[in-house]
Write a protein that holds these residues in place. Structure first.
Motif, mmCIF file in Angstrom:
data_model
loop_
_atom_site.group_PDB
_atom_site.id
_atom_site.type_symbol
_atom_site.label_atom_id
_atom_site.label_comp_id
_atom_site.label_asym_id
_atom_site.label_seq_id
_atom_site.Cartn_x
_atom_site.Cartn_y
_atom_site.Cartn_z
ATOM 1 N N ARG A 105 45.303 51.053 75.068
ATOM 2 C CA ARG A 105 45.619 51.227 73.696
ATOM 3 C C ARG A 105 45.114 52.574 73.033
ATOM 4 N N ASN A 106 43.889 53.235 73.405
ATOM 5 C CA ASN A 106 43.881 54.426 72.985
ATOM 6 C C ASN A 106 44.754 55.679 73.302
ATOM 7 N N VAL A 107 45.230 55.386 74.606
ATOM 8 C CA VAL A 107 46.190 56.457 75.494
ATOM 9 C C VAL A 107 47.518 56.093 74.553
ATOM 10 N N HIS A 108 47.737 54.781 74.430
ATOM 11 C CA HIS A 108 49.094 54.775 73.677
ATOM 12 C C HIS A 108 49.171 55.275 72.308
ATOM 13 N N GLU A 109 47.884 55.089 71.567
ATOM 14 C CA GLU A 109 47.976 55.828 70.260
ATOM 15 C C GLU A 109 48.109 57.268 70.189
ATOM 16 N N TRP A 110 47.318 57.816 71.274
ATOM 17 C CA TRP A 110 47.231 59.359 71.457
ATOM 18 C C TRP A 110 48.814 59.738 71.690
ATOM 19 N N VAL A 111 49.220 58.953 72.585
ATOM 20 C CA VAL A 111 50.931 59.561 72.715
ATOM 21 C C VAL A 111 51.666 59.383 71.561
ATOM 22 N N GLU A 112 51.578 58.279 70.709
ATOM 23 C CA GLU A 112 52.597 58.096 69.668
ATOM 24 C C GLU A 112 52.161 59.444 68.540
ATOM 25 N N GLU A 113 50.833 59.709 68.660
ATOM 26 C CA GLU A 113 50.429 60.743 67.701
ATOM 27 C C GLU A 113 50.588 62.165 68.012
ATOM 28 N N GLU A 114 50.284 62.511 69.297
ATOM 29 C CA GLU A 114 50.170 63.835 69.853
ATOM 30 C C GLU A 114 51.654 64.463 70.517
ATOM 31 N N ILE A 115 52.069 63.216 71.097
ATOM 32 C CA ILE A 115 53.384 63.761 71.956
ATOM 33 C C ILE A 115 54.387 64.308 71.081
ATOM 34 N N PRO A 116 54.608 63.660 69.892
ATOM 35 C CA PRO A 116 55.805 64.302 68.833
ATOM 36 C C PRO A 116 55.363 65.792 68.498
ATOM 37 N N GLU A 117 54.065 65.906 68.187
ATOM 38 C CA GLU A 117 53.868 67.246 67.924
ATOM 39 C C GLU A 117 53.748 68.270 68.922
ATOM 40 N N PHE A 118 53.579 67.754 70.111
ATOM 41 C CA PHE A 118 53.546 68.638 71.159
ATOM 42 C C PHE A 118 55.111 69.266 71.469
ATOM 43 N N ALA A 119 55.959 67.809 71.681
ATOM 44 C CA ALA A 119 57.221 68.283 71.716
ATOM 45 C C ALA A 119 57.932 69.210 70.816
ATOM 46 N N GLN A 120 57.338 68.999 69.476
ATOM 47 C CA GLN A 120 57.960 70.095 68.488
ATOM 48 C C GLN A 120 57.252 71.601 68.671
ATOM 49 N N GLU A 121 56.307 71.678 69.089
ATOM 50 C CA GLU A 121 55.812 72.859 69.404
ATOM 51 C C GLU A 121 56.623 73.530 70.678
ATOM 52 N N VAL A 122 56.763 72.836 71.603
ATOM 53 C CA VAL A 122 57.550 73.388 72.693
ATOM 54 C C VAL A 122 58.840 73.774 72.333
ATOM 55 N N LEU A 123 59.507 72.862 71.546
ATOM 56 C CA LEU A 123 60.903 73.129 71.020
ATOM 57 C C LEU A 123 60.898 74.446 70.355
ATOM 58 N N GLN A 124 59.792 74.603 69.329
ATOM 59 C CA GLN A 124 59.984 75.626 68.421
ATOM 60 C C GLN A 124 59.646 77.111 69.599
ATOM 61 N N GLU A 125 58.810 77.051 70.420
ATOM 62 C CA GLU A 125 58.596 77.959 71.559
ATOM 63 C C GLU A 125 59.845 78.487 72.142
ATOM 64 N N ILE A 126 60.683 77.364 72.537
ATOM 65 C CA ILE A 126 61.813 77.793 73.318
ATOM 66 C C ILE A 126 62.759 78.351 72.224
ATOM 67 N N GLN A 127 62.863 78.018 70.961
ATOM 68 C CA GLN A 127 63.864 78.475 70.221
ATOM 69 C C GLN A 127 63.358 80.042 69.740
ATOM 70 N N GLU A 128 62.259 80.223 69.570
ATOM 71 C CA GLU A 128 61.767 81.667 69.338
ATOM 72 C C GLU A 128 62.100 82.494 70.576
ATOM 73 N N ARG A 129 61.966 82.185 71.707
ATOM 74 C CA ARG A 129 62.294 83.013 72.983
ATOM 75 C C ARG A 129 63.623 83.255 73.097
#
Length: 213
Positions: free
Chosen positions: A148-172
């Motif tokens: 359950r803790n991993v599931h909550e972490w995935v729901e909270e952290e993965i979207p933010e992490f994916a947004q950061e990766v997308l922003q990095e790709i756009q900047e490059r």
């Protein structure tokens, strides 16, 4: 004085019968009921004036029930319930659970890279054994909570992490690509020939304003 016969209104499963029994001991009462309803074992209760459920399973309890019946005109309403003999559960032999993961096997390739008699081998094995003991002692509820803790972490952290990766790709992608070097312009070859070296003139041609050619 002998105890007068008592009328029993007996409720058993879906049956309701009226029986008159002339007994003064609990053992006699028990045998009569077993004979009437073909029971090996049963429990019997009645309700007193206060509405309390009272059990009859011994001579003192039977005497108290008879006193209550006499106060009610030698009448007693009872409820029978058959006792089902419960088989004693045989203790199951506990089978030791095999570990799902053997950490020493996972560490073996790493130790092979270190070579035989490596000073790190005891340290690696000690770490693997400690982690193995921790895994073997995990309870199902601990695993569920961790999931359950991993599931909550995935729901909270993965979207933010994916947004950061997308922003990095756009900047490059937006970074200015280096311009390709301009190719040198081809040199102009003239039809004129040098009078001194008799070679073709390439590039810029300068003509003397005093010479005829």
């Amino acid at each position: 004085l002998p105890m007068p016969a008592v009328q029993y209104l007996v409720s058993y499963e879906t049956l309701t019968d009226l029986h008159t029994l002339d007994v003064s001991h609990y053992e006699e009462f028990e045998q009569e009921v077993k004979s009437l309803y073909n029971l090996q074992s049963f429990s019997v209760v009645y309700f007193d004036d206060e509405g309390d459920c009272v059990k009859i399973s011994s001579q003192p309890e039977f005497d108290e029930a008879m006193s209550f019946a006499q106060d009610n005109g030698n009448f007693l309403s009872i409820i029978l319930e058959q006792r089902v003999a419960q088989e004693q559960a045989q203790p199951k032999e506990e089978v030791p659970q095999q570990p799902i993961i053997n950490l020493r096997n996972l560490a073996a390739p790493f130790l092979n890279l270190l070579g035989d008699n490596s000073p790190l081998e005891p340290i690696v094995n000690e770490i693997a054994d400690g982690a193995q003991e921790f895994i073997n002692n995990l309870k199902p509820e601990d695993i569920e909570e961790a999931a359950r803790n991993v599931h909550e972490w995935v729901e909270e952290e993965i979207p933010e992490f994916a947004q950061e990766v997308l922003q990095e790709i756009q900047e490059r992608c937006e970074q200015k690509q280096p311009e390709p070097e301009a190719e040198p312009e081809p040199k102009v070859v003239h039809c004129a020939i040098c009078d001194k070296c008799e070679d073709t003139i390439v590039g810029i041609r300068y003509k003397c304003i005093q010479c005829p050619d």
